[in-house]
Design a protein around this motif. Structure first.
Motif, PDB file in Angstrom:
ATOM      1  N   ALA A  60       0.829  -1.203   0.000  1.00 50.04           N
ATOM      2  CA  ALA A  60       0.000   0.000   0.000  1.00 50.04           C
ATOM      3  C   ALA A  60       0.865   1.254   0.000  1.00 50.04           C
ATOM      4  N   THR A  61       0.456   2.217  -0.813  1.00 52.94           N
ATOM      5  CA  THR A  61       1.070   3.547  -0.783  1.00 52.94           C
ATOM      6  C   THR A  61       0.055   4.593  -0.322  1.00 52.94           C
ATOM      7  N   ARG A  62      -1.202   4.202  -0.303  1.00 54.98           N
ATOM      8  CA  ARG A  62      -2.286   5.083   0.108  1.00 54.98           C
ATOM      9  C   ARG A  62      -3.294   4.244   0.901  1.00 54.98           C
ATOM     10  N   ILE A  63      -3.645   4.699   2.109  1.00 55.62           N
ATOM     11  CA  ILE A  63      -4.547   3.943   2.976  1.00 55.62           C
ATOM     12  C   ILE A  63      -5.768   4.793   3.316  1.00 55.62           C
ATOM     13  N   ALA A  64      -6.939   4.277   2.981  1.00 55.18           N
ATOM     14  CA  ALA A  64      -8.198   4.898   3.399  1.00 55.18           C
ATOM     15  C   ALA A  64      -8.652   4.200   4.679  1.00 55.18           C
ATOM     16  N   ALA A  65      -8.588   4.911   5.794  1.00 53.91           N
ATOM     17  CA  ALA A  65      -8.983   4.351   7.090  1.00 53.91           C
ATOM     18  C   ALA A  65     -10.469   4.623   7.305  1.00 53.91           C
ATOM     19  N   VAL A  66     -11.259   3.566   7.478  1.00 56.37           N
ATOM     20  CA  VAL A  66     -12.712   3.696   7.595  1.00 56.37           C
ATOM     21  C   VAL A  66     -13.157   3.152   8.945  1.00 56.37           C
ATOM     22  N   PRO A  67     -13.717   4.007   9.809  1.00 64.32           N
ATOM     23  CA  PRO A  67     -14.185   3.527  11.112  1.00 64.32           C
ATOM     24  C   PRO A  67     -15.459   2.695  10.961  1.00 64.32           C
ATOM     25  N   PHE A  68     -15.386   1.423  11.281  1.00 65.62           N
ATOM     26  CA  PHE A  68     -16.564   0.555  11.231  1.00 65.62           C
ATOM     27  C   PHE A  68     -17.295   0.693  12.562  1.00 65.62           C
ATOM     28  N   LEU A  69     -17.862   1.877  12.741  1.00 66.84           N
ATOM     29  CA  LEU A  69     -18.572   2.237  13.962  1.00 66.84           C
ATOM     30  C   LEU A  69     -19.938   2.780  13.568  1.00 66.84           C
ATOM     31  N   LEU A  70     -20.892   2.702  14.485  1.00 67.07           N
ATOM     32  CA  LEU A  70     -22.244   3.130  14.160  1.00 67.07           C
ATOM     33  C   LEU A  70     -22.363   4.636  13.994  1.00 67.07           C
ATOM     34  N   LEU A  71     -21.844   5.388  14.974  1.00 67.10           N
ATOM     35  CA  LEU A  71     -22.103   6.822  15.004  1.00 67.10           C
ATOM     36  C   LEU A  71     -20.824   7.614  15.269  1.00 67.10           C
ATOM     37  N   LEU A  72     -20.908   8.896  15.035  1.00 72.01           N
ATOM     38  CA  LEU A  72     -19.758   9.781  15.221  1.00 72.01           C
ATOM     39  C   LEU A  72     -19.697  10.227  16.681  1.00 72.01           C
ATOM     40  N   ALA A  73     -18.768   9.652  17.433  1.00 72.61           N
ATOM     41  CA  ALA A  73     -18.588  10.015  18.840  1.00 72.61           C
ATOM     42  C   ALA A  73     -17.099  10.029  19.156  1.00 72.61           C
ATOM     43  N   GLY A  74     -16.760   9.842  20.419  1.00 71.73           N
ATOM     44  CA  GLY A  74     -15.384  10.017  20.865  1.00 71.73           C
ATOM     45  C   GLY A  74     -14.355   9.184  20.121  1.00 71.73           C
ATOM     46  N   HIS A  75     -14.656   7.912  19.877  1.00 70.11           N
ATOM     47  CA  HIS A  75     -13.687   7.051  19.187  1.00 70.11           C
ATOM     48  C   HIS A  75     -13.405   7.565  17.778  1.00 70.11           C
ATOM     49  N   ALA A  76     -14.494   7.889  17.059  1.00 75.17           N
ATOM     50  CA  ALA A  76     -14.326   8.337  15.673  1.00 75.17           C
ATOM     51  C   ALA A  76     -13.763   9.750  15.586  1.00 75.17           C
ATOM     52  N   LYS A  77     -14.103  10.599  16.569  1.00 72.82           N
ATOM     53  CA  LYS A  77     -13.651  11.992  16.543  1.00 72.82           C
ATOM     54  C   LYS A  77     -12.227  12.173  17.052  1.00 72.82           C
ATOM     55  N   CYS A  78     -11.864  11.409  18.067  1.00 75.53           N
ATOM     56  CA  CYS A  78     -10.594  11.675  18.764  1.00 75.53           C
ATOM     57  C   CYS A  78      -9.628  10.493  18.755  1.00 75.53           C
ATOM     58  N   ASP A  79     -10.081   9.341  19.270  1.00 73.78           N
ATOM     59  CA  ASP A  79      -9.156   8.218  19.494  1.00 73.78           C
ATOM     60  C   ASP A  79      -8.519   7.722  18.199  1.00 73.78           C
ATOM     61  N   GLN A  83      -4.468   8.242  16.764  1.00 77.86           N
ATOM     62  CA  GLN A  83      -3.594   7.127  16.394  1.00 77.86           C
ATOM     63  C   GLN A  83      -3.132   7.253  14.945  1.00 77.86           C
ATOM     64  N   LEU A  84      -4.051   7.661  14.064  1.00 76.85           N
ATOM     65  CA  LEU A  84      -3.676   7.810  12.662  1.00 76.85           C
ATOM     66  C   LEU A  84      -2.634   8.912  12.464  1.00 76.85           C
ATOM     67  N   SER A  85      -2.755   9.996  13.225  1.00 73.88           N
ATOM     68  CA  SER A  85      -1.763  11.072  13.136  1.00 73.88           C
ATOM     69  C   SER A  85      -0.384  10.565  13.537  1.00 73.88           C
ATOM     70  N   ARG A  86      -0.348   9.763  14.584  1.00 75.50           N
ATOM     71  CA  ARG A  86       0.921   9.181  15.025  1.00 75.50           C
ATOM     72  C   ARG A  86       1.485   8.233  13.963  1.00 75.50           C
TER      73      ARG A  86
END
Length: 250
Positions: A60-79, A83-86
């Motif tokens: 891979a040279t390009r990664i699309a990270a997709v949160p397999f989560l129901l709704l937009l909350a703390g995990h999707a917004k922050c956690d 990790q992806l920034s790191r």
């Protein structure tokens, strides 16, 4: 080369982990992307970092990270973004984009109605519905569930649809249950707004067993899991993430 990394929450229960893995493989088979991997945010392997490494190892040279989560909350917004920034700093040659969780949409509402019909072919006009969410300290969750309530009311024509939560916010499950188990309630549908089984689902099932013998009909519906609508919504989220321009996550 394009890759997609699906990020699920994770569970301590092996049954829940197996359900997620099985469903992820089914989703991946329906999406034409050369490299696809899944990982868990916590509680189960592979970790998010391990998922990124697997994508890179496969070219891979390009990664699309997709949160397999129901709704937009703390995990999707922050956690997950943190990790992806790191990981973006750790893999500077890899281009990352970040998608959206499943969110509130009519495809998910259709699943709720289907879960009700699986329990009772004829839904009474005065039936009561209790949506049971996982819960979050993020206020966005309550806004989203209000929208889910309104859409389910419109879909079913039912006037009495309420929401409660299993953790982190109010009303809690006992309060929500009391609100729908009024003497006049002859048909009650309890719908877990959860993707897969897990500790919270098992607790809910145990509590519902204690209601056996009530002089009314109470149906504990299945959670959302294994449904073609979810595959369709997730495929849309993948397409969005792949089409995005690279940018920061936070």
């Amino acid at each position: 080369m394009q890759a997609v990394l699906y990020i699920s929450h994770g569970s301590r229960m092996k049954e829940a982990q197996a359900q997620v893995c099985e469903f992820m493989k089914k989703c991946m088979a329906s999406i034409e992307i050369p490299i696809q991997e899944y990982c868990f945010l916590e509680l189960a392997p592979p970790s998010l970092e391990e998922g990124v490494k697997r994508c890179v190892e496969r070219g891979a040279t390009r990664i699309a990270a997709v949160p397999f989560l129901l709704l937009l909350a703390g995990h999707a917004k922050c956690d997950i973004p943190q990790q992806l920034s790191r990981l973006q700093r750790k893999f500077p040659k890899i281009s990352f984009t970040y998608g959206r969780p499943l969110g509130v949409n009519d495809e998910m509402i259709d699943i709720l109605l289907e879960r009700m019909l699986q329990k009772q072919n004829a839904i009474a006009q005065d039936a009561r519905v209790l949506l049971v969410g996982r819960g979050s300290s993020d206020p966005q969750i309550k806004y989203d569930f209000h929208e889910i309530e309104q859409r389910l009311k419109q879909k079913t024509g039912l006037a009495n649809v309420k929401t409660c939560y299993l953790a982190a916010c109010k009303p809690d499950f006992e309060t929500g249950l009391a609100s729908v188990l009024e003497p006049s309630a002859k048909q009650v549908f309890v719908i877990p707004y959860l993707l897969f089984t897990g500790v919270l689902m098992h607790r809910l099932q145990e509590r519902m067993k204690q209601l056996d013998g009530f002089n009314r009909t109470i149906f504990l519906c299945s959670h959302l899991h294994f449904h073609e609508n979810i595959i369709c919504v997730l495929a849309n989220r993948v397409a969005e993430a792949v089409a995005k321009e690279e940018r920061g996550f936070l």
